[in-house]
Design an enzyme around this catalytic site. Sequence first.
Site, PDB file in Angstrom:
ATOM      1  N   SER A  52       0.839  -1.210   0.000  1.00  0.00           N
ATOM      2  CA  SER A  52       0.000   0.000   0.000  1.00  0.00           C
ATOM      3  C   SER A  52       0.871   1.255   0.000  1.00  0.00           C
ATOM      4  O   SER A  52       1.636   1.449  -0.925  1.00  0.00           O
ATOM      5  CB  SER A  52      -0.973  -0.062   1.183  1.00  0.00           C
ATOM      6  N   GLU A  74      -9.521  -5.454  -3.311  1.00  0.00           N
ATOM      7  CA  GLU A  74      -8.894  -4.249  -2.747  1.00  0.00           C
ATOM      8  C   GLU A  74      -9.831  -3.502  -1.787  1.00  0.00           C
ATOM      9  O   GLU A  74     -10.191  -4.053  -0.772  1.00  0.00           O
ATOM     10  CB  GLU A  74      -8.382  -3.346  -3.873  1.00  0.00           C
ATOM     11  N   HIS A 125      -7.920  -5.471   0.470  1.00  0.00           N
ATOM     12  CA  HIS A 125      -6.622  -4.866   0.723  1.00  0.00           C
ATOM     13  C   HIS A 125      -6.001  -5.478   1.984  1.00  0.00           C
ATOM     14  O   HIS A 125      -6.680  -5.589   2.996  1.00  0.00           O
ATOM     15  CB  HIS A 125      -6.867  -3.368   0.933  1.00  0.00           C
TER      16      HIS A 125
END
Length: 568
Positions: free
Chosen positions: A215, A345, A466
């Site tokens: 990230s 995600e 995510h």
Amino acid sequence: MYRTIFLLASLWMIVQSYPNPDTNAAPKNDEFPIVTTPLGQYQGSTILSRLRKPIYSFRGIRYAKAPVQDLRFQPPVPIEKHEGVFNATVDAPLCPQPTSDPVSEDCLFLNVYSNKLPKGTDKVKRPVIVYIHAGGFYSVGGASYWAGPHYLLDQDVVLVTFNYRLGTLGFLATGEKDAPGNNGLKDQVQVLKWIKQNIEAFGGDPNSVTIMGYSAGAMSVVLHMVSPMSVGLFHKAVAMSGSPTSQWTIGHEQLELAKKQAKFLGCPDDTAANIIKCLKTKPANDLGQSLPKFQEFGTDPVMIWTPVMEKDFGQPRFLTAHPITLIQNGEFQKVPFITGVTTDEFAQKAFLVVNNETLLKQLNEKWEDTAPIPFLYERKTDNSKTISKTLKKIYFDDKPIDKSNLAKLGELYADSVIGFGVNRAVKLISEKNNASTFYYKFSYQGRYSHFYTPDSNGTKPYGVVHHDDLIYLFYISKLFPLFKENSPKEVEMVTKLTILYANFAKFGTPIPTPNDRLDNIKWEPYTPKNQKYLDIGNKLTLQEKLFEKRYAEWEKLFPLDKYAKIKV
Ligand SMILES: *[C@@H]1O[C@H](CO)[C@@H](O)[C@H](O)[C@H]1NC(C)=O
Ligand SMILES: *[C@@H]1O[C@H](CO)[C@@H](O)[C@H](O)[C@H]1NC(C)=O
Ligand SMILES: *[C@@H]1O[C@H](CO)[C@@H](O)[C@H](O)[C@H]1NC(C)=O
């Protein structure tokens, strides 16, 4: 109280509920190894890996001077050699952020984990993996409860994790000489320099360093590839679920953000000098705790503080031009590179919006003004309105957003916050890279996730969101159990991922020879022509053209030619 809980959850991706962490974490034995480096001696402790091998664990090693008082808002200052034995047996505090874990402004510490230390003539040299943590440049940290070595250290690698400064303390960028920006990233460079100088003492090879980030950490990885400061400090790169080649704006400063921060803490916001002078007098925790005030739409935007293209005041600059420009010009370090995404995600954010009347109403009634906040593009311009209109058409066929098109809103979150930027990175980098570029989609849905369908009582992962691949790469004792023999499915994924990344760190390719444990798959590098990617699901399979149609729309909305014109 509610606010704190809400925040904690939203920071590490809105965990609604999760199973209790395993309290039987690997036991310590009583070995306290001492290593001698050019900077002095460090004493660590011994913990056990998943397969119960000893891990020599050195935590809380200072890598830069405490960035406090006169050093607040300054680039990191290297430390000098210390006398005596430095106690490296406990996690350092995190950098200031809203959390119930210990924080301190004095937070520039790293951890080294190794399963073999050099002894006498046995000069062991293992590939080094440096993990740059996630958390949007404003949360999380390198502590062992966020990134435990218990899985990766069953492979013969040395792992380094660390904290870097976050939020305003790490990214204040007024565009003037006294705050040109990027200090959090310069902290990371300082870590890489520390590794080059000291890692041999821990059994690491300073000439085989893999930077791996998730990230915001992945954005950092790509930035190191284009940064003049990081040249020669790493040899391979892994950017998981993040890239600075996204549609969000990278400017020369974030003065408006500095002004907001000043206002939140009751400081004058008239000049950059006055902002800095006053912010320097405020407790570091007040800066860290003010994060929620920056959120404008639920917990959005995900990206608040960003890297900046530093103007030249004679200072060493971390970023000299837009990363897209630099990559297009071939001005980046040509190293073996892996990047990719998870299937869904940030799709869980769609769920939270659709189930929140206030947010849903705002999104539907003020689409053009609101959409740029969660989906991270320029605001208040004619172009912005055009983009908003086009996205509404593409994703929703101009219909109102509600539960019926929840999946589409999920895709919009996934593409805007992560997917498009990563896809653009893989295209641009593979075009100019003379080393191999690898692309993946992590689609394995196990029992654990960072987001469960709220009415499932923590039993039904909402998707593959995510951070979900991190569950199998690091023991995240804060949120998940340590997978052992009684978790065969999870162990299988731990084995696959740790082998893939250890191979990559060693050989620059994740599967040098196809074999049973990796489903006999050959992971072909990505090229702009073949567009191959590895699907990491129940089985590893080679696929091509990941979400091709979706990303093609973004390419049209954010054409590349504009980046050629950006000058510093
Ligand atoms: C290192 O610090 C920890 C935590 O403060 C303490 O428990 C331990 O005794 C210290 N070890 C040595 C050798 O001083
Ligand atoms: C909906 O979102 C608003 C804005 O973030 C927040 O204040 C409110 O608490 C949320 N409502 C629910 C029920 O979560
Ligand atoms: C890639 O190109 C650089 C020069 O741009 C060169 O130094 C390097 O050796 C090349 N690497 C490979 C694998 O060909």
